[in-house]
Design a protein around this motif. Sequence first.
Motif, short mmCIF file in Angstrom:
data_model
loop_
_atom_site.label_atom_id
_atom_site.label_comp_id
_atom_site.label_asym_id
_atom_site.label_seq_id
_atom_site.Cartn_x
_atom_site.Cartn_y
_atom_site.Cartn_z
N GLY A 66 -7.21 0.22 0.16
CA GLY A 66 -7.15 0.73 1.53
C GLY A 66 -7.99 -0.10 2.49
N ILE A 67 -9.17 -0.50 2.07
CA ILE A 67 -10.05 -1.30 2.93
C ILE A 67 -9.46 -2.69 3.12
CG2 ILE A 67 -12.31 -2.43 3.04
CD1 ILE A 67 -13.46 0.13 1.73
N ALA A 68 -8.91 -3.25 2.05
CA ALA A 68 -8.38 -4.63 2.11
C ALA A 68 -7.09 -4.72 2.90
CB ALA A 68 -8.17 -5.15 0.69
N ALA A 69 -6.36 -3.62 3.01
CA ALA A 69 -5.07 -3.65 3.71
C ALA A 69 -5.28 -3.92 5.20
CB ALA A 69 -4.34 -2.33 3.52
N ARG A 70 -4.41 -4.69 5.75
CA ARG A 70 -4.47 -4.95 7.20
C ARG A 70 -4.22 -3.65 7.93
NH1 ARG A 70 -0.44 -9.42 6.85
NH2 ARG A 70 0.80 -7.90 7.94
N ARG A 71 -4.90 -3.49 9.03
CA ARG A 71 -4.68 -2.28 9.85
C ARG A 71 -3.23 -2.27 10.34
NH1 ARG A 71 -8.99 0.75 12.24
NH2 ARG A 71 -10.86 0.20 11.13
N ALA A 72 -2.62 -1.11 10.22
CA ALA A 72 -1.22 -0.98 10.64
C ALA A 72 -1.12 -0.56 12.08
CB ALA A 72 -0.51 0.01 9.75
N GLY A 130 2.85 7.60 1.33
CA GLY A 130 3.66 6.45 0.97
C GLY A 130 4.99 6.41 1.68
N LEU A 131 5.53 7.56 2.02
CA LEU A 131 6.82 7.60 2.72
C LEU A 131 6.70 7.41 4.23
CD1 LEU A 131 8.72 10.55 1.00
CD2 LEU A 131 8.98 8.10 0.60
N ILE A 132 5.59 7.84 4.81
CA ILE A 132 5.49 7.88 6.27
C ILE A 132 5.34 6.48 6.88
CG2 ILE A 132 4.11 8.72 8.21
CD1 ILE A 132 3.62 11.28 6.51
N ASN A 133 4.22 5.84 6.66
CA ASN A 133 4.01 4.51 7.23
C ASN A 133 2.74 3.87 6.65
OD1 ASN A 133 1.79 5.56 8.72
ND2 ASN A 133 3.10 6.01 10.49
N ASN A 134 2.48 2.62 7.03
CA ASN A 134 1.31 1.90 6.51
C ASN A 134 0.00 2.58 6.89
OD1 ASN A 134 2.91 0.01 5.30
ND2 ASN A 134 2.48 -1.62 6.76
N ARG A 135 -0.08 3.08 8.10
CA ARG A 135 -1.32 3.72 8.54
C ARG A 135 -1.63 4.96 7.68
NH1 ARG A 135 -2.81 5.89 14.60
NH2 ARG A 135 -4.95 6.45 14.09
N SER A 136 -0.62 5.76 7.42
CA SER A 136 -0.80 6.94 6.57
C SER A 136 -1.21 6.54 5.16
CB SER A 136 0.48 7.76 6.50
OG SER A 136 0.83 8.25 7.76
N ALA A 137 -0.58 5.49 4.64
CA ALA A 137 -0.90 5.02 3.30
C ALA A 137 -2.33 4.52 3.25
CB ALA A 137 0.06 3.91 2.89
N ARG A 138 -2.74 3.75 4.22
CA ARG A 138 -4.10 3.22 4.25
C ARG A 138 -5.12 4.35 4.37
NH1 ARG A 138 -7.81 0.97 8.11
NH2 ARG A 138 -8.96 -0.73 7.12
N THR A 139 -4.84 5.33 5.20
CA THR A 139 -5.73 6.47 5.36
C THR A 139 -5.86 7.22 4.05
OG1 THR A 139 -5.20 6.68 7.70
CG2 THR A 139 -6.11 8.64 6.60
N PHE A 140 -4.73 7.47 3.38
CA PHE A 140 -4.79 8.14 2.08
C PHE A 140 -5.65 7.35 1.11
CE2 PHE A 140 -3.36 8.04 -2.33
CZ PHE A 140 -3.65 9.34 -2.70
N LEU A 141 -5.39 6.06 0.99
CA LEU A 141 -6.11 5.26 0.00
C LEU A 141 -7.61 5.25 0.26
CD1 LEU A 141 -3.59 2.30 -0.31
CD2 LEU A 141 -4.09 4.03 -2.05
N ILE A 192 0.82 -1.21 0.00
CA ILE A 192 0.00 0.00 0.00
C ILE A 192 0.86 1.26 0.00
CG2 ILE A 192 -2.07 -1.08 0.93
CD1 ILE A 192 -1.38 0.17 3.67
N ARG A 193 2.03 1.20 0.59
CA ARG A 193 2.93 2.36 0.55
C ARG A 193 3.46 2.55 -0.87
NH1 ARG A 193 7.01 2.08 5.45
NH2 ARG A 193 7.58 4.10 4.59
N ARG A 194 3.81 1.46 -1.53
CA ARG A 194 4.25 1.56 -2.94
C ARG A 194 3.11 2.05 -3.82
NH1 ARG A 194 6.63 -3.50 -1.75
NH2 ARG A 194 5.04 -4.53 -3.01
N LEU A 195 1.89 1.58 -3.53
CA LEU A 195 0.73 2.03 -4.31
C LEU A 195 0.54 3.54 -4.16
CD1 LEU A 195 -1.63 1.27 -6.13
CD2 LEU A 195 -2.97 0.80 -4.05
N CYS A 196 0.74 4.07 -2.98
CA CYS A 196 0.64 5.52 -2.78
C CYS A 196 1.66 6.25 -3.64
CB CYS A 196 0.82 5.88 -1.31
SG CYS A 196 -0.60 5.50 -0.28
N LEU A 197 2.86 5.72 -3.74
CA LEU A 197 3.88 6.35 -4.57
C LEU A 197 3.50 6.30 -6.06
CD1 LEU A 197 7.12 5.12 -2.74
CD2 LEU A 197 5.89 7.29 -2.46
N VAL A 198 2.87 5.20 -6.48
CA VAL A 198 2.37 5.11 -7.85
C VAL A 198 1.28 6.16 -8.07
CG1 VAL A 198 1.06 3.64 -9.46
CG2 VAL A 198 2.99 2.69 -8.16
#
Length: 134
Positions: free
Chosen positions: A128-134, A59-70, A4-10
């Motif tokens: 974002g919904i499918a990603a495990r909670r960080a 995407g740079l910060i952490n999984n939680r930030s990435a999931r929230t963005f998505l 999910i972090r890589r996806l945010c960078l994409v």
Amino acid sequence: MSFIRRLCLVYAVILLGAAAINYIPGLTDDAGLAFGIFALDPFDDALHLVSAIWAFLAGLINNRSARTFLILFGAAYLGDGIFGIFTGWGYLDFGIFTNEALGMDWSFQRIMANVPHIGLGFVALVSGIAARRA
């Protein structure tokens, strides 16, 4: 780095590309329509740029930030694309508030003008919904 972090960078790259469309020779026609389908104004460019920065930082910060963005980005963009199909205008650029509704239209141009928001929004929201909670 997680998926999910890589996806945010994409998404950051895609959104930077969207912000740059008006400034790349040959991508707009004489009427100012990108790919002959939709028009982007400086407000749209700024919205895409801010979204790209948000995606990049998430995407740079952490999984939680990435999931929230998505999730938030995905819901906002998916809804904007759906509104575009039904009204001819989106809400992210305040179009539904400043223009009279054009009514639902299943024309090629209306569909293609809204597919980017529907597609990007759907993929982001589901990821974002499918990603495990960080």
